[in-house]
Scaffold this motif. Structure first.
Motif, PDB file in Angstrom:
ATOM      1  N   ASN A 205      25.436  57.249  36.899  1.00 34.04           N
ATOM      2  CA  ASN A 205      24.491  56.042  36.865  1.00 34.04           C
ATOM      3  C   ASN A 205      24.998  55.035  35.592  1.00 34.04           C
ATOM      4  OD1 ASN A 205      23.046  56.993  39.279  1.00 34.04           O
ATOM      5  ND2 ASN A 205      21.504  58.135  38.023  1.00 34.04           N
ATOM      6  N   GLU A 206      25.213  55.610  34.509  1.00 36.41           N
ATOM      7  CA  GLU A 206      25.619  54.671  33.596  1.00 36.41           C
ATOM      8  C   GLU A 206      26.848  54.042  33.734  1.00 36.41           C
ATOM      9  OE1 GLU A 206      25.504  57.289  29.729  1.00 36.41           O
ATOM     10  OE2 GLU A 206      23.310  57.674  29.937  1.00 36.41           O
ATOM     11  N   LEU A 207      28.053  54.861  34.463  1.00 37.84           N
ATOM     12  CA  LEU A 207      29.060  54.437  34.817  1.00 37.84           C
ATOM     13  C   LEU A 207      29.148  53.246  35.536  1.00 37.84           C
ATOM     14  CD1 LEU A 207      31.534  57.631  34.833  1.00 37.84           C
ATOM     15  CD2 LEU A 207      31.314  55.780  33.036  1.00 37.84           C
ATOM     16  N   LEU A 208      28.316  53.407  36.581  1.00 45.75           N
ATOM     17  CA  LEU A 208      28.026  52.202  37.719  1.00 45.75           C
ATOM     18  C   LEU A 208      27.187  51.045  37.004  1.00 45.75           C
ATOM     19  CD1 LEU A 208      26.338  54.559  40.563  1.00 45.75           C
ATOM     20  CD2 LEU A 208      28.659  53.445  40.414  1.00 45.75           C
ATOM     21  N   ASP A 209      26.240  51.407  36.161  1.00 40.93           N
ATOM     22  CA  ASP A 209      25.951  50.247  35.652  1.00 40.93           C
ATOM     23  C   ASP A 209      26.784  49.307  34.472  1.00 40.93           C
ATOM     24  OD1 ASP A 209      23.414  50.890  36.338  1.00 40.93           O
ATOM     25  OD2 ASP A 209      22.492  52.023  34.319  1.00 40.93           O
ATOM     26  N   ILE A 210      27.776  50.053  33.948  1.00 37.72           N
ATOM     27  CA  ILE A 210      28.721  49.528  33.151  1.00 37.72           C
ATOM     28  C   ILE A 210      29.537  48.547  34.140  1.00 37.72           C
ATOM     29  CG2 ILE A 210      30.590  49.943  31.569  1.00 37.72           C
ATOM     30  CD1 ILE A 210      29.206  52.229  30.628  1.00 37.72           C
ATOM     31  N   VAL A 211      30.037  49.216  34.978  1.00 37.66           N
ATOM     32  CA  VAL A 211      30.906  48.614  35.890  1.00 37.66           C
ATOM     33  C   VAL A 211      30.311  47.415  36.669  1.00 37.66           C
ATOM     34  CG1 VAL A 211      32.288  48.930  38.218  1.00 37.66           C
ATOM     35  CG2 VAL A 211      32.390  50.751  36.573  1.00 37.66           C
ATOM     36  N   GLY A 212      28.989  47.524  37.099  1.00 37.45           N
ATOM     37  CA  GLY A 212      28.164  46.489  37.739  1.00 37.45           C
ATOM     38  C   GLY A 212      28.019  45.475  36.820  1.00 37.45           C
ATOM     39  N   GLY A 213      27.907  45.839  35.538  1.00 38.73           N
ATOM     40  CA  GLY A 213      27.623  44.646  34.514  1.00 38.73           C
ATOM     41  C   GLY A 213      29.006  43.626  34.155  1.00 38.73           C
ATOM     42  N   SER A 214      30.221  44.338  34.274  1.00 34.98           N
ATOM     43  CA  SER A 214      31.400  43.928  33.981  1.00 34.98           C
ATOM     44  C   SER A 214      31.742  42.961  35.074  1.00 34.98           C
ATOM     45  CB  SER A 214      32.351  44.872  33.838  1.00 34.98           C
ATOM     46  OG  SER A 214      32.553  45.566  35.016  1.00 34.98           O
ATOM     47  N   MET A 215      31.276  43.438  36.027  1.00 34.47           N
ATOM     48  CA  MET A 215      31.839  42.504  37.501  1.00 34.47           C
ATOM     49  C   MET A 215      30.809  41.273  37.629  1.00 34.47           C
ATOM     50  SD  MET A 215      32.033  45.641  40.301  1.00 34.47           S
ATOM     51  CE  MET A 215      32.642  44.162  41.485  1.00 34.47           C
ATOM     52  N   LYS A 216      29.914  41.144  36.658  1.00 35.99           N
ATOM     53  CA  LYS A 216      28.927  39.803  36.945  1.00 35.99           C
ATOM     54  C   LYS A 216      29.592  38.594  36.147  1.00 35.99           C
ATOM     55  CE  LYS A 216      24.881  42.371  37.928  1.00 35.99           C
ATOM     56  NZ  LYS A 216      23.124  42.555  37.338  1.00 35.99           N
TER      57      LYS A 216
END
Length: 216
Positions: A205-216
């Protein structure tokens, strides 16, 4: 007379003794509670007897914990004296017989009066089978010999029951602790798997949050 342990954590060992003891006591309920004497060997059966409304005739917790021949002899002598003086007319033993680490058999047998019929029949049968004629000279006489041997036999039988019961207690406790250890190990394994799964899910979940944040 019933043999139990002084402590718990030994599986159904004490429960079996207590159940058989209460059942045996109830068989003599018509005599009245005041006429049924209970000699509990061990704290657990002593407590059960008191809960059932009977008064323990004496306390023999040390005989259950660390059996000694001296204490067994003193108790056997006391029972024999009470039987001779007609204070009691029957004594029954309830104890576990040690067969193996995994098998302890509950025994219920008559201690007094002594039944020599089976022994005599067994001896007669052996003599018939082997055609042996015993012609022993006994001094001073057979009656005196038996009178001297019976107290020793009764003392030894009581001591054997105490040792047998004590060995059965340790075997039952060892088995119970092994089962408890196995259950604990299984529980630890299940909890470890659950912890690792939750931890992995949290990392994902933390990795998904990090990836999601970097794509914004």
């Amino acid at each position: 007379m019933a043999f139990s342990s002084n402590t718990s954590l030994c599986g159904a060992y004490n429960a079996n003794v207590i159940k058989k003891t209460v059942q045996t006591i109830n068989e003599y309920s018509s005599l009245g509670k005041e006429n049924v004497l209970v000699f509990p060997i061990g704290k657990k059966v002593e407590e059960a007897v008191k809960r059932a409304g009977f008064q323990a005739h004496a306390t023999y917790q040390s005989l259950a914990d660390k059996p000694t021949y001296q204490e067994a002899f003193a108790l056997a002598r006391r029972l024999m004296d009470m039987y001779i003086s007609e204070e009691i007319d029957r004594v029954e033993l309830i104890f576990h017989h040690f067969r193996s680490m995994g098998v302890q058999t509950l025994i219920h047998e008559t201690y007094l009066p002594i039944d020599l019929t089976a022994t005599v029949d067994e001896i007669d049968q052996k003599e018939v089978e082997h055609a042996i004629v015993n012609d022993y000279i006994i001094e001073p006489n057979a009656e005196q010999l038996i009178a001297d041997l019976i107290p020793t036999v009764l003392s030894q039988k009581l001591f054997t029951a105490a040792i047998d019961s004590n060995a059965s207690e340790h075997a039952a406790r060892t088995l119970a602790m092994q089962v408890a250890t196995d259950n604990a190990d299984e529980l630890i394994e299940d909890l470890t798997k659950q912890y690792n799964k939750s931890r992995q899910q949290a990392i994902t979940n933390e990795l998904l949050d990090i990836v999601g944040g970097s794509m914004k």
